[in-house]
Design a protein around this motif. Structure first.
Motif, mmCIF file in Angstrom:
data_model
loop_
_atom_site.group_PDB
_atom_site.id
_atom_site.type_symbol
_atom_site.label_atom_id
_atom_site.label_comp_id
_atom_site.label_asym_id
_atom_site.label_seq_id
_atom_site.Cartn_x
_atom_site.Cartn_y
_atom_site.Cartn_z
ATOM 1 N N THR A 1 40.041 41.817 44.611
ATOM 2 C CA THR A 1 39.123 41.369 45.614
ATOM 3 C C THR A 1 39.488 41.392 47.123
ATOM 4 O O THR A 1 38.477 41.665 47.548
ATOM 5 C CB THR A 1 38.735 40.228 45.326
ATOM 6 N N ASP B 1 41.016 37.051 27.828
ATOM 7 C CA ASP B 1 42.029 36.919 29.644
ATOM 8 C C ASP B 1 41.645 38.576 30.092
ATOM 9 O O ASP B 1 41.613 38.359 31.205
ATOM 10 C CB ASP B 1 44.021 36.848 29.056
ATOM 11 N N VAL C 1 43.396 39.447 40.166
ATOM 12 C CA VAL C 1 41.491 39.438 40.884
ATOM 13 C C VAL C 1 42.081 38.991 42.902
ATOM 14 O O VAL C 1 41.102 39.757 43.370
ATOM 15 C CB VAL C 1 41.171 38.087 40.539
ATOM 16 N N ASP C 2 42.764 38.430 42.176
ATOM 17 C CA ASP C 2 42.650 38.168 44.283
ATOM 18 C C ASP C 2 43.616 39.727 44.912
ATOM 19 O O ASP C 2 42.741 39.690 46.127
ATOM 20 C CB ASP C 2 44.500 36.708 44.549
ATOM 21 N N GLU D 1 37.754 37.823 30.921
ATOM 22 C CA GLU D 1 37.727 37.530 32.063
ATOM 23 C C GLU D 1 37.948 38.253 32.954
ATOM 24 O O GLU D 1 37.477 37.789 34.194
ATOM 25 C CB GLU D 1 38.599 35.615 31.685
ATOM 26 N N HIS D 2 39.458 38.501 33.231
ATOM 27 C CA HIS D 2 39.894 39.290 34.247
ATOM 28 C C HIS D 2 38.757 39.789 34.867
ATOM 29 O O HIS D 2 38.339 41.087 35.947
ATOM 30 C CB HIS D 2 41.116 39.714 34.042
ATOM 31 N N ARG E 1 31.379 40.405 38.531
ATOM 32 C CA ARG E 1 31.616 39.578 39.836
ATOM 33 C C ARG E 1 31.883 40.290 41.334
ATOM 34 O O ARG E 1 30.672 39.839 42.536
ATOM 35 C CB ARG E 1 31.344 38.241 39.180
ATOM 36 N N PHE E 2 32.822 40.041 41.110
ATOM 37 C CA PHE E 2 33.015 40.520 42.937
ATOM 38 C C PHE E 2 32.481 41.678 43.385
ATOM 39 O O PHE E 2 31.609 41.692 44.564
ATOM 40 C CB PHE E 2 34.562 40.511 43.589
ATOM 41 N N VAL F 1 26.988 41.636 34.279
ATOM 42 C CA VAL F 1 27.685 41.263 35.705
ATOM 43 C C VAL F 1 27.569 41.687 36.738
ATOM 44 O O VAL F 1 27.773 41.461 38.232
ATOM 45 C CB VAL F 1 29.431 40.521 35.881
ATOM 46 N N ALA G 1 35.422 40.359 33.920
ATOM 47 C CA ALA G 1 34.482 39.956 34.305
ATOM 48 C C ALA G 1 34.974 38.898 35.591
ATOM 49 O O ALA G 1 33.532 40.017 36.390
ATOM 50 C CB ALA G 1 34.024 38.821 33.220
ATOM 51 N N GLU G 2 35.733 38.519 36.295
ATOM 52 C CA GLU G 2 35.499 37.923 37.932
ATOM 53 C C GLU G 2 35.303 39.205 38.479
ATOM 54 O O GLU G 2 34.974 38.792 39.982
ATOM 55 C CB GLU G 2 36.996 37.027 37.510
ATOM 56 N N THR G 3 36.242 40.510 38.457
ATOM 57 C CA THR G 3 36.369 41.486 39.541
ATOM 58 C C THR G 3 34.605 41.913 39.026
ATOM 59 O O THR G 3 34.695 42.059 40.152
ATOM 60 C CB THR G 3 37.223 42.536 38.523
#
Length: 374
Positions: free
Chosen positions: A97, A123, A93-94, A126-127, A133-134, A197, A129-131
């Protein structure tokens, strides 16, 4: 011709799915995807001209993603390649993003496509979802999120790892009906998560022969690797994707840099013997950047003539496939789809510094993209 295993990319990638929110191709404040199909650019050329940019850990520390190299590459994509869109793909994700944020700062539209492999389904979600949201935070500048499922989600195709699943696909040791059923279920789950998201238009990229429920999505995305002698055959095939009444984006297109690569249906990469150390090219291939450049140019003309929504050339750079000009047997760049060649400063050093140089396909794209920008 390439030394392939007798299976083409359509079979190999059957079920290769990439989910993505299409804010990159549909900035907020504009018409919806469906409206843009009705009033869109058909006959007026592509709306978005882009390239795929991969982020990842790399085969060695020297070829891994780095912030400084990423920033330089994205500036070159904008200023030298004259692209207006970048498809950011890979895991972490880091990395995803940071690359997407920098691309947006440079004014590039972003198609953000995460690919996390060989971990539990939760997982991967979630990966995603995190991306996502960004991507929502970037939406007004253009952003999207995506992931290939058949290859990266354990349990879809038999095999504990990506390489195991690839082998099972090549050998035909999988059940296509069960695979499709599992893909459908996971795709629906991921699409629902994506919409929860990210509130832009939702896009999807698929292999050419995938059976897709396009009602779930706003953008029809295709990884396109066909070869025909006549442009009319490409047009006839691509018309099939327009029947859904939605914008069509080519999320990957291109070929490798050797004679005959364009005829391998996207399996041109399958000419490296990975059992050798160092890895080497199978057979007696003849390097030909002209083959790659001609194929890219021909497809661009087809895409423009049809007024497709966007096209992303695959890919900008492949650091782990170095070009060795005086050693054809170890010239791994021949089996790369990159539009730049990776040149090692000290060949065969375990972790050599390197730089990229533009190939013929880079110059073809740059000229085309520059004309379209004016």
């Amino acid at each position: 011709m390439a030394n392939t295993t007798g299976i083409d990319r359509k079979q190999f990638l059957a079920g290769a799915l990439a989910l993505g929110t299409a804010g990159a191709l549909m900035p907020s404040g504009q018409a919806t995807a469906k409206q843009q199909t009705v009033t869109g650019s058909r006959g007026r050329g592509l709306r978005r001209h882009g390239v795929v940019y991969t982020v990842g850990e790399g085969g060695t520390p020297a070829t891994a993603w780095s912030p400084s190299r990423m920033r330089a590459d994205l500036r070159a994509i904008r200023d030298e390649l004259h692209a207006d869109t970048v498809e950011v793909t890979g895991d972490g994700v880091d990395r995803l993003t940071a690359t997407a944020a920098r691309a947006a700062e440079l004014g590039l539209h972003v198609w953000l496509q995460p690919t996390l492999a060989d971990v539990p389904e939760r997982d991967i979600l979630e990966h995603l979802a995190e991306t996502g949201r960004f991507a929502e935070r970037l939406r007004r500048q253009g952003a999207s999120v995506g992931c290939e499922f058949w290859l990266f989600v354990p349990g879809t195709v038999p095999g504990a790892t990506v390489l195991d699943r690839v082998e099972n696909l090549l050998n035909g040791t999988f059940d296509p009906v069960k695979t499709q059923r599992r893909l459908d279920a996971f795709t629906k789950k991921a699409a629902a998560l994506g919409r929860s998201v990210f509130h832009g238009n939702l896009g999807y990229a698929a292999a050419q022969d995938d059976e897709v429920d396009w009602h779930l999505f706003d953008i029809v995305g295709i990884d396109y690797y066909s070869y025909f002698p006549q442009p009319s055959s490409y047009i006839r095939e691509l018309h099939g994707y327009q029947r859904w009444g939605k914008p069509v984006a080519i999320t990957e297109f291109g070929t490798c840099a050797y004679k005959g690569a364009e005829k391998t249906a996207g399996m041109g990469w399958n000419v490296v013997d990975h059992t050798k150390s160092p890895e080497e090219i199978k057979g007696h291939l003849i390097r030909s950047e002209h083959t790659q450049a001609t194929y890219v140019a021909d497809l661009l003309e087809v895409f423009e003539s049809m007024g497709l929504y966007g096209a992303m050339a695959f890919e900008f750079v492949t650091p782990d496939a170095p070009h060795r000009a005086h050693d054809p047997r170890h010239d791994l760049d021949m089996a790369s789809y990159a539009i730049t060649r990776t040149v090692e400063d000290r060949p065969f050093d375990p972790a050599p510094p390197w730089h990229w140089e533009p190939k013929e396909a880079f110059h073809v794209l740059a000229r085309h993209y520059a004309r379209c920008a004016h």
